[in-house]
Design an enzyme around this catalytic site. Structure first.
Site, short mmCIF file in Angstrom:
data_model
loop_
_atom_site.label_atom_id
_atom_site.label_comp_id
_atom_site.label_asym_id
_atom_site.label_seq_id
_atom_site.Cartn_x
_atom_site.Cartn_y
_atom_site.Cartn_z
N LYS A 14 23.14 -5.48 -70.55
CA LYS A 14 22.95 -6.89 -70.14
C LYS A 14 22.06 -7.00 -68.89
O LYS A 14 21.14 -7.80 -68.86
CB LYS A 14 24.29 -7.58 -69.83
CG LYS A 14 25.23 -7.69 -71.00
CD LYS A 14 26.45 -8.51 -70.64
CE LYS A 14 27.32 -7.94 -69.54
NZ LYS A 14 28.06 -6.72 -69.90
N ARG A 89 32.96 -14.61 -68.75
CA ARG A 89 33.71 -13.46 -69.25
C ARG A 89 35.07 -13.89 -69.80
O ARG A 89 35.76 -13.06 -70.37
CB ARG A 89 33.93 -12.45 -68.13
CG ARG A 89 32.88 -11.33 -68.08
CD ARG A 89 33.22 -10.49 -66.89
NE ARG A 89 32.80 -9.13 -66.88
CZ ARG A 89 31.71 -8.69 -66.25
NH1 ARG A 89 30.87 -9.53 -65.69
NH2 ARG A 89 31.47 -7.41 -66.20
N ARG A 123 25.00 6.03 -65.40
CA ARG A 123 24.22 5.00 -64.71
C ARG A 123 24.12 5.28 -63.21
O ARG A 123 25.09 5.67 -62.57
CB ARG A 123 24.88 3.64 -64.93
CG ARG A 123 24.23 2.53 -64.11
CD ARG A 123 24.48 1.20 -64.70
NE ARG A 123 25.86 0.76 -64.53
CZ ARG A 123 26.28 -0.43 -64.95
NH1 ARG A 123 25.46 -1.25 -65.58
NH2 ARG A 123 27.53 -0.78 -64.76
N ARG A 168 28.14 3.53 -59.08
CA ARG A 168 29.10 2.48 -58.73
C ARG A 168 30.53 3.00 -58.88
O ARG A 168 30.81 3.77 -59.80
CB ARG A 168 28.92 1.29 -59.68
CG ARG A 168 27.80 0.36 -59.26
CD ARG A 168 27.46 -0.67 -60.30
NE ARG A 168 28.59 -1.26 -60.99
CZ ARG A 168 28.47 -2.23 -61.91
NH1 ARG A 168 27.28 -2.70 -62.23
NH2 ARG A 168 29.53 -2.72 -62.51
N ARG A 179 37.65 -1.28 -67.86
CA ARG A 179 36.68 -2.37 -68.02
C ARG A 179 36.45 -2.68 -69.50
O ARG A 179 36.34 -3.84 -69.89
CB ARG A 179 35.34 -2.00 -67.36
CG ARG A 179 35.42 -2.06 -65.84
CD ARG A 179 34.24 -1.38 -65.20
NE ARG A 179 32.99 -2.07 -65.44
CZ ARG A 179 31.80 -1.46 -65.37
NH1 ARG A 179 31.70 -0.19 -65.09
NH2 ARG A 179 30.71 -2.16 -65.57
P1 AMP Z 1 29.23 -6.28 -63.77
O1 AMP Z 1 28.20 -5.89 -62.77
O2 AMP Z 1 28.82 -7.48 -64.59
O3 AMP Z 1 29.71 -5.13 -64.62
O4 AMP Z 1 30.51 -6.77 -62.93
C1 AMP Z 1 31.20 -5.88 -62.06
C2 AMP Z 1 32.58 -6.43 -61.76
O5 AMP Z 1 32.45 -7.71 -61.12
C3 AMP Z 1 33.45 -6.70 -62.98
O6 AMP Z 1 34.13 -5.53 -63.43
C4 AMP Z 1 34.40 -7.76 -62.43
O7 AMP Z 1 35.37 -7.18 -61.58
C5 AMP Z 1 33.49 -8.61 -61.55
N1 AMP Z 1 32.86 -9.72 -62.31
C6 AMP Z 1 31.54 -9.92 -62.58
N2 AMP Z 1 31.35 -11.05 -63.29
C7 AMP Z 1 32.58 -11.58 -63.46
C8 AMP Z 1 33.06 -12.74 -64.15
N3 AMP Z 1 32.23 -13.57 -64.79
N4 AMP Z 1 34.40 -12.98 -64.10
C9 AMP Z 1 35.25 -12.15 -63.46
N5 AMP Z 1 34.87 -11.04 -62.84
C10 AMP Z 1 33.55 -10.74 -62.83
#
Ligand code: AMP
Length: 223
Positions: A14, A89, A123, A168, A179
């Site tokens: 994404k 999400r 990653r 990360r 996740r």
């Molecule tokens: P990502 O970089 O999109 O994988 O997001 C990393 C982390 O940020 C996720 O595992 C969540 O803890 C938090 N996060 C990001 N976007 C959201 C969302 N829309 N709702 C809730 N938590 C989020």
């Protein structure tokens, strides 16, 4: 003017696809993960609260994320549209988004779980600009999935800005599993939600971004 959501499990690309497709369509790429990581880096109150959830691979509570997202899409650079990456999400977030704006298209990226886990473990991200790299080499003849590593020119250093590359905390194996589970429990219902609205498009990811990006652009331009 086009407002797009990229859906898909963690590791489906994404972030990579939206950051490459945004400039092609001259619209901003908005990642709630990046917005939250910035808050964590800046040690804001919101960032402190969010970090507790993020470090465990759990979702940050809806009200915090919706607030952050609303502020971002109200900025002037979003007038011509935007790409959302990592938001919504949950069904609750999708319904909140409907009150903020109208979405034109949802692209659902698909990759099998075992490939996602391998990809996420490999990653590497730039600490400074957030650019993504990958050290894993995936060659799966049976399923026709070929993903060569995306390596920086100099090991551990970002090509774009010279920043340090790191893994990360939530890309470590224990957290990756959590996740993915969270994704299947909470995020999958969004696929039904947007299918019912008639705006969901499926896209199978089976190669590196250089090959996939033109195909996704074609899908978007076909309306
Ligand atoms: P990502 O970089 O999109 O994988 O997001 C990393 C982390 O940020 C996720 O595992 C969540 O803890 C938090 N996060 C990001 N976007 C959201 C969302 N829309 N709702 C809730 N938590 C989020």
């Amino acid at each position: 003017m086009v407002k797009i959501i990229f859906l898909g499990p963690p590791g489906s690309g994404k972030g990579t696809y939206s950051s490459r497709i945004g400039p092609e369509l001259v619209i901003p790429h908005i990642s709630t993960g990046d917005l939250l990581r910035n808050e964590v880096k800046g040690d804001s109150e919101l960032g402190k609260k969010a970090a507790e959830y993020m470090n465990k691979g759990n979702l940050v509570p809806d009200d915090l994320v919706i607030e952050i997202l609303k502020k971002r899409v109200e900025k002037p650079d979003c007038e011509r549209g935007f790409i959302l990456d990592g938001f919504p999400r949950t069904l609750n977030q999708a319904k909140a988004l409907d009150k903020i704006t109208n979405i034109d298209m949802v692209i659902n990226l698909y990759l099998p779980d075992d490939i996602l886990i391998t990809k996420l473990s490999g990653r590497r991200v730039c600490r400074n600009c957030g650019d993504n790299y990958n050290v894993t080499d995936i060659k799966d003849d049976e399923r026709g999935i070929y993903m060569a590593p995306l390596l920086p020119k100099k090991e551990g250093v970002c090509d774009k800005c010279g920043g340090e590359l790191y893994q990360r905390d939530d890309d470590k194996p224990e957290v990756i599993k959590e996740r993915l589970e969270v994704y299947y429990q909470k995020t999958k219902s969004l696929i039904d939600y947007y299918t019912e609205k008639g705006i969901l498009k499926q896209f199978n990811v089976n190669a590196v971004p250089d090959i996939m990006v033109p195909k996704i652009l074609k899908l978007i331009r076909s309306g």
